[in-house]
Design a protein around this motif. Structure first.
Motif, short mmCIF file in Angstrom:
data_model
loop_
_atom_site.label_atom_id
_atom_site.label_comp_id
_atom_site.label_asym_id
_atom_site.label_seq_id
_atom_site.Cartn_x
_atom_site.Cartn_y
_atom_site.Cartn_z
N PHE A 37 17.66 -16.40 -19.39
CA PHE A 37 17.98 -17.81 -19.56
C PHE A 37 16.88 -18.49 -20.37
CE2 PHE A 37 15.88 -17.25 -15.47
CZ PHE A 37 14.85 -18.17 -15.52
N THR A 38 17.20 -19.67 -20.87
CA THR A 38 16.24 -20.46 -21.64
C THR A 38 16.20 -21.87 -21.08
OG1 THR A 38 16.68 -19.19 -23.66
CG2 THR A 38 15.60 -21.33 -23.93
N LEU A 39 14.99 -22.39 -20.90
CA LEU A 39 14.80 -23.74 -20.37
C LEU A 39 14.19 -24.64 -21.44
CD1 LEU A 39 13.18 -22.89 -16.90
CD2 LEU A 39 15.60 -23.34 -17.37
N ASN A 40 14.58 -25.91 -21.41
CA ASN A 40 13.87 -26.93 -22.17
C ASN A 40 12.70 -27.41 -21.33
OD1 ASN A 40 15.80 -27.00 -24.34
ND2 ASN A 40 17.14 -28.23 -23.02
N ILE A 41 11.57 -27.69 -21.98
CA ILE A 41 10.37 -28.12 -21.27
C ILE A 41 9.81 -29.38 -21.94
CG2 ILE A 41 8.06 -27.49 -20.48
CD1 ILE A 41 8.77 -24.61 -20.84
N GLY A 74 9.21 -28.35 -25.72
CA GLY A 74 9.36 -26.96 -26.11
C GLY A 74 10.45 -26.25 -25.33
N SER A 75 10.41 -24.95 -25.40
CA SER A 75 11.39 -24.13 -24.69
C SER A 75 10.69 -22.94 -24.06
CB SER A 75 12.49 -23.63 -25.63
OG SER A 75 11.95 -22.75 -26.61
N MET A 76 11.28 -22.43 -22.99
CA MET A 76 10.79 -21.22 -22.34
C MET A 76 11.96 -20.26 -22.18
SD MET A 76 9.34 -20.61 -18.45
CE MET A 76 7.75 -21.38 -18.66
N GLU A 77 11.87 -19.13 -22.85
CA GLU A 77 12.90 -18.10 -22.71
C GLU A 77 12.40 -17.04 -21.75
OE1 GLU A 77 15.84 -15.17 -25.36
OE2 GLU A 77 14.01 -15.98 -26.27
N VAL A 78 13.20 -16.72 -20.75
CA VAL A 78 12.85 -15.71 -19.76
C VAL A 78 13.66 -14.45 -20.06
CG1 VAL A 78 12.81 -15.15 -17.30
CG2 VAL A 78 12.37 -17.49 -18.05
N MET A 95 -15.51 -31.25 -28.27
CA MET A 95 -14.83 -30.32 -27.38
C MET A 95 -13.86 -31.06 -26.46
SD MET A 95 -17.96 -27.79 -26.38
CE MET A 95 -18.85 -26.87 -27.65
N GLY A 96 -12.85 -30.35 -26.00
CA GLY A 96 -11.86 -30.97 -25.14
C GLY A 96 -11.51 -30.11 -23.94
N SER A 97 -10.91 -30.76 -22.95
CA SER A 97 -10.43 -30.07 -21.76
C SER A 97 -9.07 -30.65 -21.39
CB SER A 97 -11.41 -30.25 -20.60
OG SER A 97 -10.93 -29.61 -19.43
N LEU A 98 -8.10 -29.78 -21.20
CA LEU A 98 -6.71 -30.17 -20.99
C LEU A 98 -6.36 -30.16 -19.51
CD1 LEU A 98 -4.22 -30.73 -22.92
CD2 LEU A 98 -3.59 -28.34 -22.55
N CYS A 99 -5.61 -31.17 -19.08
CA CYS A 99 -5.14 -31.25 -17.70
C CYS A 99 -3.65 -31.56 -17.70
CB CYS A 99 -5.91 -32.32 -16.94
SG CYS A 99 -5.35 -32.58 -15.23
N LEU A 100 -2.87 -30.77 -16.97
CA LEU A 100 -1.42 -30.97 -16.92
C LEU A 100 -1.09 -32.09 -15.93
CD1 LEU A 100 1.39 -29.93 -17.82
CD2 LEU A 100 1.30 -28.34 -15.90
N ASN A 101 -0.45 -33.15 -16.43
CA ASN A 101 -0.08 -34.28 -15.57
C ASN A 101 1.28 -34.06 -14.92
OD1 ASN A 101 -2.43 -35.65 -16.29
ND2 ASN A 101 -1.45 -36.63 -18.05
N ARG A 102 2.27 -33.77 -15.72
CA ARG A 102 3.62 -33.56 -15.19
C ARG A 102 4.41 -32.68 -16.15
NH1 ARG A 102 3.52 -38.88 -16.97
NH2 ARG A 102 4.99 -39.38 -18.65
N ILE A 103 5.46 -32.09 -15.62
CA ILE A 103 6.30 -31.20 -16.42
C ILE A 103 7.74 -31.32 -15.96
CG2 ILE A 103 5.83 -29.24 -14.88
CD1 ILE A 103 5.96 -27.45 -17.41
N GLN A 104 8.65 -31.27 -16.90
CA GLN A 104 10.08 -31.35 -16.60
C GLN A 104 10.80 -30.16 -17.22
OE1 GLN A 104 10.82 -35.28 -18.33
NE2 GLN A 104 11.06 -36.14 -16.29
N PHE A 105 11.72 -29.58 -16.45
CA PHE A 105 12.53 -28.46 -16.93
C PHE A 105 14.00 -28.86 -16.93
CE2 PHE A 105 8.83 -26.47 -14.89
CZ PHE A 105 8.40 -25.58 -15.87
N SER A 106 14.74 -28.32 -17.87
CA SER A 106 16.20 -28.44 -17.86
C SER A 106 16.78 -27.17 -18.47
CB SER A 106 16.67 -29.68 -18.63
OG SER A 106 16.29 -29.60 -20.00
#
Length: 229
Positions: A157-161, A140-144, A177-188
């Motif tokens: 700025f806008t980052l790729n995620i 995805g993307s994150m626009e700040v 039902m489910g539960s989500l856990c974040l393993n890793r994340i990369q930004f560019s």
């Protein structure tokens, strides 16, 4: 009907197979956008349940079921989220946070401006269902954006995620039902109106925002569950 965004089709895909000790029921297990039965880009693969006899009922879900879920919720924009200063639970997001790392941000005003984060999934999340793991990769993307005094916004700025998450599943009250856990994340860095900067310096704060704002919001939705047939 699962929720306002999606529905599920559990209709029989073939006639019941009746044997002396048990009955096999093959169900479609297709999730689609609410009110819009759209063909999924995925193809269901046949699978079998290992022979077991310790329980009265065995229920198995294929990777296809979760893939159609990913497609349906991506189509309806469920993976998109806006985080503003007034909705941030743990601290105020403003330009001062970024100005120490990106000097150009400090030129907007002596008084810090509120900041808005716009998160958007740019591709259908990829589901991977293995024997001992269930992972989801989201690109995805994150626009700040800075929120100016006249309530207009200025993109900073806008980052790729790229995120990799694990999901644990359980059944309760006839729902999956489910539960989500974040393993890793990369930004560019995708685009910047405030000059070039080292994205690595922002990773800790942005990862913290995702952990404290996005993951709990996703888990709140997952805790409502998918109705079982």
């Amino acid at each position: 009907q699962i929720d306002d965004l999606a529905e599920v089709d559990y209709s029989l895909s073939s006639l019941p197979a009746v044997f002396q000790p048990f009955i096999d029921l093959d169900l479609k297990g297709v999730i689609f956008p609410a009110g819009n039965y759209t063909d999924s880009p995925y193809v269901a693969a046949s699978f079998t349940i290992p022979d077991q006899s310790g329980s009265m009922l065995y229920l198995a879900f294929s990777e296809y079921f979760f893939q159609t879920s990913s497609f349906a919720y991506y189509t309806t924009g469920a993976f998109n989220k806006t985080i503003a200063q007034e909705t941030c639970s743990y601290f105020k997001i403003n330009t001062e946070i970024f100005s120490s790392i990106i000097p150009e941000v400090a030129k907007y005003s002596v008084t810090p401006y509120p900041v808005m984060l716009k998160l958007m999934s740019t591709e259908i999340p990829v589901i991977s269902l293995q024997q001992d793991s269930f992972t989801v990769e989201i690109q995805g993307s994150m626009e700040v954006l800075a929120v100016l005094p006249d309530s207009t916004t200025q993109s900073l700025f806008t980052l790729n995620i790229v995120t990799n998450t694990s999901i644990s599943l359980n059944i309760f009250d006839q729902k999956l039902m489910g539960s989500l856990c974040l393993n890793r994340i990369q930004f560019s860095l995708a685009h910047s109106n405030v000059g070039s900067f080292e994205v690595l310096l922002l990773e800790n704060i942005l990862s913290y925002i995702l952990q404290t704002e996005v993951i709990p919001s996703a888990n709140a939705k997952l805790s409502k569950g998918f109705p079982l047939p």
